[in-house]
Motif scaffolding. Structure first.
Motif, PDB file in Angstrom:
ATOM      1  N   ASP A 112       9.535  49.849  -7.008  1.00 55.67           N
ATOM      2  CA  ASP A 112       8.671  50.550  -6.047  1.00 55.67           C
ATOM      3  C   ASP A 112       7.907  49.559  -5.171  1.00 55.67           C
ATOM      4  O   ASP A 112       7.321  48.577  -5.676  1.00 55.67           O
ATOM      5  CB  ASP A 112       7.667  51.436  -6.794  1.00 55.67           C
ATOM      6  CG  ASP A 112       8.364  52.617  -7.464  1.00 55.67           C
ATOM      7  OD1 ASP A 112       9.517  52.892  -7.088  1.00 55.67           O
ATOM      8  OD2 ASP A 112       7.758  53.225  -8.366  1.00 55.67           O
ATOM      9  N   ASP A 113       7.941  49.839  -3.865  1.00 54.87           N
ATOM     10  CA  ASP A 113       7.184  49.074  -2.869  1.00 54.87           C
ATOM     11  C   ASP A 113       7.659  47.638  -2.677  1.00 54.87           C
ATOM     12  O   ASP A 113       7.072  46.896  -1.878  1.00 54.87           O
ATOM     13  CB  ASP A 113       5.669  49.052  -3.206  1.00 54.87           C
ATOM     14  CG  ASP A 113       5.067  50.446  -3.232  1.00 54.87           C
ATOM     15  OD1 ASP A 113       5.511  51.288  -2.412  1.00 54.87           O
ATOM     16  OD2 ASP A 113       4.177  50.681  -4.056  1.00 54.87           O
ATOM     17  N   TRP A 114       8.714  47.213  -3.404  1.00 61.75           N
ATOM     18  CA  TRP A 114       9.131  45.806  -3.251  1.00 61.75           C
ATOM     19  C   TRP A 114       9.650  45.550  -1.840  1.00 61.75           C
ATOM     20  O   TRP A 114       9.294  44.552  -1.215  1.00 61.75           O
ATOM     21  CB  TRP A 114      10.202  45.462  -4.294  1.00 61.75           C
ATOM     22  CG  TRP A 114      10.478  43.975  -4.353  1.00 61.75           C
ATOM     23  CD1 TRP A 114       9.851  43.081  -5.153  1.00 61.75           C
ATOM     24  CD2 TRP A 114      11.415  43.235  -3.550  1.00 61.75           C
ATOM     25  NE1 TRP A 114      10.333  41.808  -4.911  1.00 61.75           N
ATOM     26  CE2 TRP A 114      11.298  41.874  -3.928  1.00 61.75           C
ATOM     27  CE3 TRP A 114      12.322  43.573  -2.551  1.00 61.75           C
ATOM     28  CZ2 TRP A 114      12.060  40.861  -3.349  1.00 61.75           C
ATOM     29  CZ3 TRP A 114      13.083  42.570  -1.973  1.00 61.75           C
ATOM     30  CH2 TRP A 114      12.956  41.224  -2.362  1.00 61.75           C
ATOM     31  N   ALA A 120       8.919  47.163   0.826  1.00 64.92           N
ATOM     32  CA  ALA A 120       7.802  47.271   1.769  1.00 64.92           C
ATOM     33  C   ALA A 120       7.031  45.959   1.848  1.00 64.92           C
ATOM     34  O   ALA A 120       6.499  45.596   2.909  1.00 64.92           O
ATOM     35  CB  ALA A 120       6.870  48.401   1.357  1.00 64.92           C
ATOM     36  N   ASP A 121       6.963  45.276   0.732  1.00 64.96           N
ATOM     37  CA  ASP A 121       6.267  43.991   0.688  1.00 64.96           C
ATOM     38  C   ASP A 121       7.145  42.843   1.173  1.00 64.96           C
ATOM     39  O   ASP A 121       6.663  41.717   1.311  1.00 64.96           O
ATOM     40  CB  ASP A 121       5.787  43.691  -0.734  1.00 64.96           C
ATOM     41  CG  ASP A 121       4.730  44.685  -1.210  1.00 64.96           C
ATOM     42  OD1 ASP A 121       4.043  45.254  -0.332  1.00 64.96           O
ATOM     43  OD2 ASP A 121       4.624  44.898  -2.424  1.00 64.96           O
ATOM     44  N   HIS A 122       8.444  43.103   1.374  1.00 62.29           N
ATOM     45  CA  HIS A 122       9.361  42.049   1.812  1.00 62.29           C
ATOM     46  C   HIS A 122      10.153  42.564   3.017  1.00 62.29           C
ATOM     47  O   HIS A 122      11.344  42.872   2.923  1.00 62.29           O
ATOM     48  CB  HIS A 122      10.322  41.665   0.673  1.00 62.29           C
ATOM     49  CG  HIS A 122       9.629  41.042  -0.499  1.00 62.29           C
ATOM     50  ND1 HIS A 122       8.979  41.793  -1.455  1.00 62.29           N
ATOM     51  CD2 HIS A 122       9.471  39.738  -0.855  1.00 62.29           C
ATOM     52  CE1 HIS A 122       8.465  40.976  -2.370  1.00 62.29           C
ATOM     53  NE2 HIS A 122       8.746  39.720  -2.023  1.00 62.29           N
ATOM     54  N   PRO A 123       9.497  42.660   4.168  1.00 62.75           N
ATOM     55  CA  PRO A 123      10.141  43.253   5.343  1.00 62.75           C
ATOM     56  C   PRO A 123      11.350  42.455   5.852  1.00 62.75           C
ATOM     57  O   PRO A 123      12.256  43.034   6.431  1.00 62.75           O
ATOM     58  CB  PRO A 123       9.018  43.275   6.383  1.00 62.75           C
ATOM     59  CG  PRO A 123       8.045  42.233   5.922  1.00 62.75           C
ATOM     60  CD  PRO A 123       8.113  42.248   4.424  1.00 62.75           C
ATOM     61  N   ARG A 147      14.298  43.651   3.931  1.00 60.02           N
ATOM     62  CA  ARG A 147      14.698  44.982   4.401  1.00 60.02           C
ATOM     63  C   ARG A 147      15.495  44.876   5.704  1.00 60.02           C
ATOM     64  O   ARG A 147      16.521  45.526   5.868  1.00 60.02           O
ATOM     65  CB  ARG A 147      13.466  45.872   4.604  1.00 60.02           C
ATOM     66  CG  ARG A 147      13.778  47.209   5.283  1.00 60.02           C
ATOM     67  CD  ARG A 147      12.563  48.086   5.412  1.00 60.02           C
ATOM     68  NE  ARG A 147      12.229  48.699   4.146  1.00 60.02           N
ATOM     69  CZ  ARG A 147      12.825  49.776   3.640  1.00 60.02           C
ATOM     70  NH1 ARG A 147      13.818  50.363   4.316  1.00 60.02           N
ATOM     71  NH2 ARG A 147      12.445  50.287   2.500  1.00 60.02           N
TER      72      ARG A 147
END
Length: 507
Positions: free
Chosen positions: A477-479, A481-484, A487
């Motif tokens: 979860d949210d990984w 989002a923290d590593h754009p 992505r």
């Protein structure tokens, strides 16, 4: 899947009975051997004079009649090999098969006739295997040895110490090739013999000084051509042991005096050997003269025995390919820590996809692991488009232990580990390997992408699920989002994989 594919491969035990098949340009050979306790006992030998090289045309295709002759021979070999499990037979093709047009249908037909895969090996790899076979036929010693092997389409010369070759060369001349070029009309004239010997000398000339400077204490010959010459000079009383330079010169003179191939009546010469005998003598004379050989011992072992010992070595935790990859890594100064992290991730992904993607063969893990370790080999040439430089190196280098198809696969994986997906290059791989290569390439791409930051810190272990060609990577979860950056890279990779028919989802 076993954690380490190299360990899995070397721990695969060979069956008690194995076979090796040598598809040469002049003859096809097969030996069957019983192995145990590090020893080989040959239990059966088959040989047929196929003269495959005679059928190779200017368009690099086989004459249909020669192809059918070869396939009939392989069907007979296949009858003897019926019941041998996969992996217990190693069959290799040499000079003529190296030259076949890529779209020729001969190799698939040959594999079907034999019932086992056929590997086309490079000239220097052929030289290495020949030396391995000959070295096991000689008494143990510390002297440097020169080994000469004359085939139908190529001649291999090797200098080695013990079981290790130090210099290996494959020269583009053989008994079939030389006979076609200089004695095709059936006449053996002094002029034709001289031209044949000069042709051979020109082939040896580029490596002459290197071999002479390295030097050797003992010279040994293998192959049917050399054994036939030794049999003749012994039967005629010109040399009792092996082949001397004096005996070889006398043989040359007798052939010229005879004048015609059909008139040769030499003692000890088999009838089937006569059509290519003058060409073989010319090749050996050129090697003798250019390298300064005075006497040549004769070995009963050659390529096929080398294949058996190679199989035994791989089953006893000695895989030459592993040493080759290690040497390449050092020579091209590859970042070993990064390469090992990519390798570990690639193998972790492979374990999850092995069953649904039919990648359970230990060789799949081997090739993926080696490609991961070598994926940055081209960086030393230039960072710009380094995947292309790396692919070129792997495609064209002499990689000890690797067959030509294995080199092609490594090259495609390295080419395709980043940027454009290698759709066209995958399409020209040997028949039946393209889909496996495509899937291994996808796995390597994902492993490289997940380590794009080159950090030694542990990465998240995403869950990977698949349904056919649909892949989904699920991160904590949210990984993402923290590593754009990751992505964004995944979004770009999803677009590239779409060209290969793969739908990549992530979240």
């Amino acid at each position: 899947m076993i954690e380490d594919p190299v360990q899995a491969a070397v721990e695969t035990m060979l069956p008690e009975v194995v076979a090796a098949v040598d598809l040469g340009s002049n003859s096809f050979h097969m030996i069957v051997a019983r192995i145990g306790n590090g020893h080989m006992q040959v239990t059966d030998r088959l040989k047929e004079m196929v003269r495959l090289g005679e059928g190779l045309g200017e368009d690099k295709r086989l004459d249909p009649q020669v192809a059918e002759r070869a396939l009939a021979c392989l069907e007979r070999f296949g009858q003897r090999l019926r019941g041998f499990p996969l992996g217990s037979v190693r069959a290799v093709g040499t000079n003529t098969l190296r030259q076949l047009a890529p779209d020729s249908d001969f190799l698939p037909r040959a594999e079907a006739a034999l019932g086992h895969p056929i590997e086309v090996i490079a000239g220097r790899e052929e030289a290495r295997l020949i030396y391995l076979g000959v070295a096991h036929d000689l008494a143990a010693g510390t002297e440097r040895r020169l080994v000469v092997d004359i085939g139908g389409g190529s001649t291999e010369i090797i200098i080695g110490l013990g079981f290790s070759p130090r210099l290996r060369e494959s020269l583009y001349m053989g008994c079939v090739d030389m006979s076609r070029r200089h004695f095709a009309d059936g006449r053996i004239t002094a002029r034709a013999m001289e031209k044949a010997e000069l042709t051979g000398a020109l082939e040896v000339r580029p490596v002459r000084e290197l071999f002479r400077r390295t030097g050797w204490q003992t010279a040994v010959g293998s192959s049917g051509t050399i054994k036939s010459i030794a049999a003749v000079v012994a039967a005629e009383g010109w040399c009792e042991d092996g082949i001397s330079a004096t005996a070889l010169l006398r043989l040359r003179e007798v052939l010229v005096e005879t004048g015609r191939i059909s008139a040769i009546t030499l003692k000890g010469l088999a009838e089937e050997r006569k059509p290519v005998f003058a060409g073989g003598v010319a090749v050996l004379r050129s090697v003798f003269e250019t390298l300064g050989i005075q006497h040549l011992q004769v070995s009963e072992y050659a390529l096929r025995e080398g294949l058996i010992y190679e199989m035994m070595g791989r089953s006893q935790h000695v895989d030459v390919r592993e040493r080759t990859v290690e040497t390449l890594g050092r020579h091209f100064q590859i970042d070993q820590d990064h390469a090992q992290r990519v390798r570990a991730t690639a193998l972790a992904l492979l374990r999850r996809l092995a069953a649904p993607w039919s990648l359970q063969d230990p060789n799949h893990g081997l090739m993926l692991a080696w490609a991961a370790r070598l994926h940055e080999i081209g960086v030393m040439v230039a960072h710009s488009q380094y995947q292309k430089h790396g692919a070129y190196l792997l495609r064209n280098a002499d990689l000890a232990g690797f067959t030509r198809p294995e080199q092609m696969l490594l090259a495609v994986l390295v080419l395709g580990h980043r940027r454009k997906f290698p759709v066209q290059e995958l399409a020209v791989l040997p028949q039946g390997t393209g889909e496996t290569a495509r899937r291994l390439c996808i796995i390597l791409r994902l492993a490289v992408l997940l380590h794009r930051g080159r950090s030694s810190e542990s990465k998240p272990d995403p869950t990977l699920t698949t349904e056919g060609d649909n892949l989904v990577l699920s991160f904590p979860d949210d990984w993402l989002a923290d590593h754009p950056l990751t992505r964004l890279e995944l979004e770009e990779e999803a677009e590239r994989l779409a060209s290969a028919g793969i739908r990549l989802g992530f979240g």
